[in-house]
Design a protein around this motif. Structure first.
Motif, PDB file in Angstrom:
ATOM      1  N   LEU A   8      41.497  41.444  30.326  1.00  0.00           N
ATOM      2  CA  LEU A   8      42.890  41.462  29.870  1.00  0.00           C
ATOM      3  C   LEU A   8      43.855  41.204  31.017  1.00  0.00           C
ATOM      4  CD1 LEU A   8      42.653  44.415  27.358  1.00  0.00           C
ATOM      5  CD2 LEU A   8      43.230  42.039  26.784  1.00  0.00           C
ATOM      6  N   LEU A   9      43.604  41.799  32.169  1.00  0.00           N
ATOM      7  CA  LEU A   9      44.454  41.572  33.333  1.00  0.00           C
ATOM      8  C   LEU A   9      44.371  40.119  33.791  1.00  0.00           C
ATOM      9  CD1 LEU A   9      46.410  42.921  35.287  1.00  0.00           C
ATOM     10  CD2 LEU A   9      44.453  43.512  36.709  1.00  0.00           C
ATOM     11  N   ASP A  10      43.186  39.559  33.844  1.00  0.00           N
ATOM     12  CA  ASP A  10      43.009  38.155  34.240  1.00  0.00           C
ATOM     13  C   ASP A  10      43.730  37.218  33.276  1.00  0.00           C
ATOM     14  OD1 ASP A  10      41.452  38.922  36.398  1.00  0.00           O
ATOM     15  OD2 ASP A  10      39.546  38.378  35.455  1.00  0.00           O
ATOM     16  N   LEU A  11      43.564  37.446  31.974  1.00  0.00           N
ATOM     17  CA  LEU A  11      44.214  36.591  30.981  1.00  0.00           C
ATOM     18  C   LEU A  11      45.732  36.722  31.041  1.00  0.00           C
ATOM     19  CD1 LEU A  11      41.838  37.133  27.908  1.00  0.00           C
ATOM     20  CD2 LEU A  11      41.990  35.099  29.367  1.00  0.00           C
ATOM     21  N   ALA A  12      46.239  37.941  31.191  1.00  0.00           N
ATOM     22  CA  ALA A  12      47.687  38.150  31.283  1.00  0.00           C
ATOM     23  C   ALA A  12      48.245  37.448  32.518  1.00  0.00           C
ATOM     24  CB  ALA A  12      48.005  39.644  31.311  1.00  0.00           C
ATOM     25  N   ARG A  17      51.502  32.819  34.561  1.00  0.00           N
ATOM     26  CA  ARG A  17      51.684  31.745  35.541  1.00  0.00           C
ATOM     27  C   ARG A  17      52.058  30.412  34.894  1.00  0.00           C
ATOM     28  NH1 ARG A  17      51.007  33.342  40.373  1.00  0.00           N
ATOM     29  NH2 ARG A  17      50.672  31.374  41.419  1.00  0.00           N
ATOM     30  N   ASP A  18      51.514  30.132  33.678  1.00  0.00           N
ATOM     31  CA  ASP A  18      51.786  28.805  33.106  1.00  0.00           C
ATOM     32  C   ASP A  18      52.263  28.793  31.651  1.00  0.00           C
ATOM     33  OD1 ASP A  18      49.501  29.202  31.543  1.00  0.00           O
ATOM     34  OD2 ASP A  18      48.253  27.869  32.741  1.00  0.00           O
ATOM     35  N   ALA A 100      55.382  42.332  34.275  1.00  0.00           N
ATOM     36  CA  ALA A 100      55.127  40.895  34.362  1.00  0.00           C
ATOM     37  C   ALA A 100      55.381  40.391  35.779  1.00  0.00           C
ATOM     38  CB  ALA A 100      56.004  40.143  33.361  1.00  0.00           C
ATOM     39  N   ALA A 101      56.497  40.811  36.383  1.00  0.00           N
ATOM     40  CA  ALA A 101      56.818  40.386  37.747  1.00  0.00           C
ATOM     41  C   ALA A 101      55.772  40.889  38.735  1.00  0.00           C
ATOM     42  CB  ALA A 101      58.201  40.891  38.137  1.00  0.00           C
ATOM     43  N   GLN A 102      55.314  42.111  38.559  1.00  0.00           N
ATOM     44  CA  GLN A 102      54.297  42.661  39.456  1.00  0.00           C
ATOM     45  C   GLN A 102      52.991  41.875  39.342  1.00  0.00           C
ATOM     46  OE1 GLN A 102      53.481  46.816  38.848  1.00  0.00           O
ATOM     47  NE2 GLN A 102      51.876  46.865  40.405  1.00  0.00           N
ATOM     48  N   MET A 103      52.595  41.513  38.126  1.00  0.00           N
ATOM     49  CA  MET A 103      51.368  40.738  37.941  1.00  0.00           C
ATOM     50  C   MET A 103      51.500  39.355  38.584  1.00  0.00           C
ATOM     51  SD  MET A 103      49.723  41.476  34.233  1.00  0.00           S
ATOM     52  CE  MET A 103      51.115  42.108  33.326  1.00  0.00           C
ATOM     53  N   LEU A 104      52.679  38.763  38.494  1.00  0.00           N
ATOM     54  CA  LEU A 104      52.875  37.446  39.093  1.00  0.00           C
ATOM     55  C   LEU A 104      52.826  37.511  40.615  1.00  0.00           C
ATOM     56  CD1 LEU A 104      55.623  35.901  36.830  1.00  0.00           C
ATOM     57  CD2 LEU A 104      53.287  35.070  37.143  1.00  0.00           C
TER      58      LEU A 104
END
Length: 108
Positions: A8-12, A17-18, A100-104
C-alpha cells in the motif's frame, strides 16, 4: 500483514508521483491505487480491488491505506478514467495533504 502495508505504501508513493493508477497482483486479486489532486484542492485516493478477495481483506486494505481516515471510504461505481470491470470494487477517500507531502519527500 506487513507485505500488505508495504504494498500500500509503495502504490501510494508511485501514484502520488505521477497521478496514474498503480497495481499489484496477488494470488487471487489485483490491488490498485490512484490519486487525483489539483493545486490548492483536495487530494482524492481511489482503491480498486479486482478478483476474488478473501473475507475481511477489503476492510483490512482500507484501514491501512496511508494518509486516509479508516472511516472515510465511499464506494464508487466508476474509476476516474473508466467504468468498473466485472468482479471489481472501488472505494475513494480524501488523503491528508501532509501525509501525501511526506510520502513524496521519502525516497522509495
Amino acid at each position: 500483514m506487513r507485505r500488505l502495508r508495504v504494498t500500500l505504501l509503495d502504490l501510494a508513493h508511485a501514484t502520488l508521483r505521477d497521478g496514474g493508477e498503480h497495481t499489484r497482483v496477488f494470488d487471487t486479486f489485483t490491488l490498485g491505487l490512484q490519486v487525483r489532486a489539483d493545486d490548492g484542492h483536495e487530494t482524492y485516493l481511489a482503491v480498486r480491488i479486482t478478483g476474488s478477495v478473501p473475507p475481511n481483506l477489503t476492510v483490512l486494505i482500507l484501514r491501512n491505506v496511508p494518509g486516509c481516515e479508516a472511516e472515510g471510504w465511499y464506494p464508487e461505481y466508476a474509476l476516474p478514467e473508466r467504468e468498473l470491470l466485472p468482479a471489481e470494487q472501488a472505494w475513494s477517500n480524501l488523503m491528508d495533504p501532509r501525509a501525501a507531502a511526506q510520502m513524496l519527500d521519502e525516497e522509495r
